[in-house]
Write a protein that holds these residues in place. Structure first.
Motif, PDB file in Angstrom:
ATOM      1  N   LEU A 484      40.228  39.308  34.658  1.00 36.95           N
ATOM      2  CA  LEU A 484      40.971  40.340  35.319  1.00 36.95           C
ATOM      3  C   LEU A 484      41.981  40.217  36.454  1.00 36.95           C
ATOM      4  O   LEU A 484      43.345  39.992  36.294  1.00 36.95           O
ATOM      5  CB  LEU A 484      40.867  42.386  34.660  1.00 36.95           C
ATOM      6  N   PRO A 485      40.907  39.544  37.934  1.00 38.65           N
ATOM      7  CA  PRO A 485      41.345  39.996  39.113  1.00 38.65           C
ATOM      8  C   PRO A 485      41.933  38.199  39.209  1.00 38.65           C
ATOM      9  O   PRO A 485      43.069  37.909  39.594  1.00 38.65           O
ATOM     10  CB  PRO A 485      40.413  39.324  39.988  1.00 38.65           C
ATOM     11  N   TYR A 486      42.117  37.256  38.246  1.00 41.95           N
ATOM     12  CA  TYR A 486      43.040  36.015  38.203  1.00 41.95           C
ATOM     13  C   TYR A 486      43.835  36.152  36.952  1.00 41.95           C
ATOM     14  O   TYR A 486      45.513  35.973  38.448  1.00 41.95           O
ATOM     15  CB  TYR A 486      41.811  35.208  37.262  1.00 41.95           C
ATOM     16  N   ALA A 487      43.902  36.788  36.076  1.00 39.01           N
ATOM     17  CA  ALA A 487      45.207  37.155  35.724  1.00 39.01           C
ATOM     18  C   ALA A 487      46.519  38.198  37.030  1.00 39.01           C
ATOM     19  O   ALA A 487      47.234  38.461  36.429  1.00 39.01           O
ATOM     20  CB  ALA A 487      44.848  38.037  34.510  1.00 39.01           C
ATOM     21  N   ILE A 488      45.524  39.359  37.074  1.00 36.21           N
ATOM     22  CA  ILE A 488      46.276  40.498  38.038  1.00 36.21           C
ATOM     23  C   ILE A 488      46.920  39.377  39.377  1.00 36.21           C
ATOM     24  O   ILE A 488      48.341  39.998  39.882  1.00 36.21           O
ATOM     25  CB  ILE A 488      45.564  40.626  38.529  1.00 36.21           C
ATOM     26  N   THR A 489      46.451  38.285  39.637  1.00 34.69           N
ATOM     27  CA  THR A 489      46.749  37.270  40.038  1.00 34.69           C
ATOM     28  C   THR A 489      48.607  36.894  40.018  1.00 34.69           C
ATOM     29  O   THR A 489      49.303  36.695  41.036  1.00 34.69           O
ATOM     30  CB  THR A 489      45.697  36.797  41.299  1.00 34.69           C
ATOM     31  N   ALA A 490      48.282  35.807  39.120  1.00 28.93           N
ATOM     32  CA  ALA A 490      48.704  35.036  38.532  1.00 28.93           C
ATOM     33  C   ALA A 490      50.483  36.336  38.092  1.00 28.93           C
ATOM     34  O   ALA A 490      51.574  35.770  37.956  1.00 28.93           O
ATOM     35  CB  ALA A 490      49.003  34.287  37.807  1.00 28.93           C
ATOM     36  N   ALA A 491      49.982  37.372  37.387  1.00 35.40           N
ATOM     37  CA  ALA A 491      50.620  38.230  37.450  1.00 35.40           C
ATOM     38  C   ALA A 491      51.523  38.543  38.764  1.00 35.40           C
ATOM     39  O   ALA A 491      52.913  38.829  37.600  1.00 35.40           O
ATOM     40  CB  ALA A 491      50.647  39.736  36.106  1.00 35.40           C
ATOM     41  N   SER A 492      50.996  39.046  39.712  1.00 35.63           N
ATOM     42  CA  SER A 492      52.462  39.493  40.660  1.00 35.63           C
ATOM     43  C   SER A 492      53.466  38.141  41.654  1.00 35.63           C
ATOM     44  O   SER A 492      53.697  38.661  41.687  1.00 35.63           O
ATOM     45  CB  SER A 492      50.842  39.981  41.777  1.00 35.63           C
ATOM     46  N   CYS A 493      51.847  36.623  40.508  1.00 30.26           N
ATOM     47  CA  CYS A 493      53.178  35.581  41.185  1.00 30.26           C
ATOM     48  C   CYS A 493      54.442  35.704  40.561  1.00 30.26           C
ATOM     49  O   CYS A 493      55.390  35.459  40.717  1.00 30.26           O
ATOM     50  CB  CYS A 493      52.501  34.484  41.163  1.00 30.26           C
ATOM     51  N   VAL A 531      49.579  31.844  48.175  1.00 30.78           N
ATOM     52  CA  VAL A 531      48.988  33.265  47.632  1.00 30.78           C
ATOM     53  C   VAL A 531      47.645  32.608  47.713  1.00 30.78           C
ATOM     54  O   VAL A 531      46.620  32.727  48.145  1.00 30.78           O
ATOM     55  CB  VAL A 531      49.173  33.174  45.971  1.00 30.78           C
ATOM     56  N   LEU A 532      47.491  31.369  46.850  1.00 31.44           N
ATOM     57  CA  LEU A 532      46.161  31.112  46.835  1.00 31.44           C
ATOM     58  C   LEU A 532      45.542  30.489  47.254  1.00 31.44           C
ATOM     59  O   LEU A 532      44.116  30.535  48.147  1.00 31.44           O
ATOM     60  CB  LEU A 532      45.606  29.627  44.852  1.00 31.44           C
ATOM     61  N   ASN A 533      45.827  29.700  47.887  1.00 31.46           N
ATOM     62  CA  ASN A 533      45.101  29.277  49.718  1.00 31.46           C
ATOM     63  C   ASN A 533      44.695  30.804  50.278  1.00 31.46           C
ATOM     64  O   ASN A 533      44.185  30.354  51.384  1.00 31.46           O
ATOM     65  CB  ASN A 533      46.060  27.648  50.441  1.00 31.46           C
ATOM     66  N   ILE A 534      46.235  30.684  50.740  1.00 31.65           N
ATOM     67  CA  ILE A 534      45.854  32.740  51.467  1.00 31.65           C
ATOM     68  C   ILE A 534      44.393  32.526  51.013  1.00 31.65           C
ATOM     69  O   ILE A 534      43.529  33.670  51.996  1.00 31.65           O
ATOM     70  CB  ILE A 534      47.029  33.407  51.032  1.00 31.65           C
ATOM     71  N   LEU A 535      44.112  33.506  49.748  1.00 33.36           N
ATOM     72  CA  LEU A 535      42.905  33.641  48.844  1.00 33.36           C
ATOM     73  C   LEU A 535      41.784  33.392  49.558  1.00 33.36           C
ATOM     74  O   LEU A 535      40.699  33.122  49.620  1.00 33.36           O
ATOM     75  CB  LEU A 535      42.987  34.409  47.524  1.00 33.36           C
ATOM     76  N   ARG A 536      42.153  31.647  49.498  1.00 31.89           N
ATOM     77  CA  ARG A 536      40.657  30.683  49.491  1.00 31.89           C
ATOM     78  C   ARG A 536      40.174  30.537  51.057  1.00 31.89           C
ATOM     79  O   ARG A 536      38.900  31.227  51.674  1.00 31.89           O
ATOM     80  CB  ARG A 536      41.524  29.475  49.283  1.00 31.89           C
ATOM     81  N   VAL A 537      41.006  30.781  52.073  1.00 29.21           N
ATOM     82  CA  VAL A 537      41.219  30.824  53.830  1.00 29.21           C
ATOM     83  C   VAL A 537      40.450  32.281  53.698  1.00 29.21           C
ATOM     84  O   VAL A 537      39.182  32.382  54.597  1.00 29.21           O
ATOM     85  CB  VAL A 537      42.681  30.565  54.342  1.00 29.21           C
TER      86      VAL A 537
END
Length: 545
Positions: A484-493, A531-537
């Motif tokens: 769910l958290p991964y799907a929400i990330t892709a959905a927001s983008c 977005v993913l790189n920001i999350l990664r940092v």
């Protein structure tokens, strides 16, 4: 524990209230031709899936939660008649449990055959000499999922069966395997021109609209942001080793040797069959290739291709269910003959695989039957028309924000009903009415398809989500909570990109072209990677702290 108990108390109070209302007003069974529940196409029509989903996520009890949701829907449908509620629960032709139990599939048997013949084990032996890293095992899973694009059910079961030994050896958690399977099932099928999903989409375009369904499907691919961004996100997670939320805990535990994290083992001890060394990779590859070819043959056959209809029309007018059953039957017969010629399987082994295949499908089929019944109850209450009317009423006032509105409505509807096919079948005609032609029509249909896949991807009662859990031999609740958290990330983008796309169409108008769609797709991919790189940092900083 307190949270779980409170969830059950709340559900039982809702259920008791509905039961009391039903018993207090016995009513009469209306004429079936003119019958409609009092809550039809209202906000209360969404109550059954809400009850089931909230209970499932909080109590971790999938079967009981679905049953409570189904019973809630039956009571709402009954209009105060207990007899009608019971009849609806079991025997209603459109939503009853008995009707849903009549659905079947041959795919489980075919997967059992490939395992028995040693094809999956042979692939595991080959992979052990070529795949030496966790990233390599995950990437191989992704590639295999992309290659099996004909149908999401076969994708989930085959990829899971083949890749489980490989990912287990590289200490990839079952939750991560289920996520990768799910991310290459519906998201790949919805952008593959030759798939059961493409056939369903083309058949959803209303007749007389002047739009060729298959051509429209091809034009929507660059705008199908969620599907494409999900695949891009999977690649990013694989090669950067980034994980967050509950998936990170599962992956950390897997590295330490615990592939499951929780004590729930829905598929027993999960011990692979002994490898006698007779099988070869061809014993896996040949049946899969034949199945893909046979399914394509079955789809165009049911569409009338061999009666003079052209390929595109035959594919768009095919009967997807009948075509896939025909294709899997052909592949089943080929596999039997092929294995006998190669002497990797006796007739007794073949016969033993039939009950073995059915046995492997018992758990997912039970959940699927309950999920389909819950979806049927929701449809009987008119939930999809309630949501569709909300969308139809906002179309005129918010024309260029319509793509993101359609996307969000489709996400919500698919999440609540557990079906993407049902979602785009009801929303596409509305979209065609709002935009009879032009690039905005293409964008809006793409947003509908993208949102339907997203909601399907998130929903605990979605058939593809259930099949991904089955393919990975993962606890269904674990799969849903980690995905769910991964799907929400892709959905927001994706939602942000549909806002950008709608505004772009407002400025470009009729000058928008294929190149415009490709540029916008590039913008979407760049946005998600940022977005993913920001999350990664941020995650890296938290880990160090």
């Amino acid at each position: 524990m307190k949270k779980t108990n409170l969830s059950w108390v709340g559900a039982l109070l809702v259920f008791a209230l509905l039961l009391w209302c039903t018993a207090a007003t016995p009513g009469t069974i209306a004429d079936p031709a003119s019958y409609a529940p009092a809550v039809y196409s209202s906000m209360l029509s969404l109550l059954p899936p809400v009850v089931a989903i909230v209970l499932a996520l909080n109590t971790k009890e999938v079967y009981t939660s679905l049953l409570v949701g189904i019973a809630t829907g039956a009571l709402l449908f009954a209009n105060g008649n207990l007899e009608l509620a019971v009849n609806t629960l079991f025997f209603n032709e459109d939503g009853g449990m008995v009707a849903k139990l009549s659905d079947s599939s041959n795919v489980g048997i075919l997967v059992a055959l490939m395992n028995k013949a040693g094809g999956s084990a042979a692939f595991g032996r080959w992979a052990s000499t070529h795949i030496h890293t966790r990233a390599g095992a995950q990437f191989a899973t992704l590639i295999l999922g992309v290659l099996i694009f004909v149908d999401d059910y076969f994708n989930c079961l085959t990829v899971g069966s083949v890749m489980r030994p490989v990912t287990d050896r590289q200490k990839v958690s079952r939750a991560k395997l289920a996520y990768l399977i799910d991310s290459t099932a519906a998201p790949v099928c919805i952008i593959a021109p030759v798939s059961s999903w493409a056939a369903a989409v083309t058949s959803s375009v209303p007749e007389g609209s002047g739009i060729n369904g298959f051509t429209m499907f091809l034009r929507t691919i660059p705008y199908n942001y969620y599907a494409i961004l999900t695949i891009v996100m999977s690649l990013f997670l694989i090669f950067t080793g980034t994980d967050y939320c509950s998936m990170k805990q599962h992956e950390d535990n897997a590295r330490a040797g615990d592939l499951f994290t929780t004590a729930d083992r829905p598929y027993g001890d999960d011990v692979d069959a002994e490898d006698d060394g007779r099988g070869h990779v061809i014993d896996l590859v040949a049946p899969v290739l034949v199945l893909i070819a046979a399914c394509i043959f079955g789809l165009i056959y049911t569409g009338g291709f061999f009666e003079g209809v052209d390929f595109i029309t035959a594919f768009s007018d095919c009967n997807a269910s009948a075509g896939l059953v025909l294709g899997s039957s052909i592949a089943l017969m080929f596999t039997f003959v092929f294995y006998r010629v190669r002497s990797v399987m006796t007739f007794q082994d073949f016969a033993a695989c039939i009950p073995e295949g059915f046995k492997a499908m018992v758990s997912p089929m039970l959940i699927l039957t309950l999920a389909w019944t819950l979806s049927g109850m929701t449809n009987l209450l008119g939930a999809k028309y309630y949501v569709a009317n909300l969308l139809n009423g906002s179309a005129a006032a918010l024309q260029y924000l319509l793509p993101v509105i359609i996307f969000l409505v489709a996400v919500f509807l698919a999440f609540a009903t557990g079906t993407s096919w049902g979602t785009f079948s009801i929303l596409i005609p509305i979209v065609c009415h709002a935009f009879p032609q032009g690039e905005m029509l293409v964008v809006s249909i793409a947003a509908c398809l993208s949102g339907a896949v997203c909601g399907d991807h998130c929903s605990p009662i979605s058939d593809t989500t259930i099949m991904a859990s089955a393919g990975a031999h993962c606890s269904h609740v674990n799969h849903v909570s980690t995905q769910l958290p991964y799907a929400i990330t892709a959905a927001s983008c994706s939602a942000a990109c549909y806002v950008i796309t709608g505004l772009t169409q407002m400025f470009l108008g009729s000058s928008a072209s294929l190149w415009t769609s490709l540029v916008l797709l590039g913008v979407a991919i760049v946005l998600e990677l940022v977005v993913l790189n920001i999350l990664r940092v941020k995650l890296g900083k938290k880990t160090k702290a």
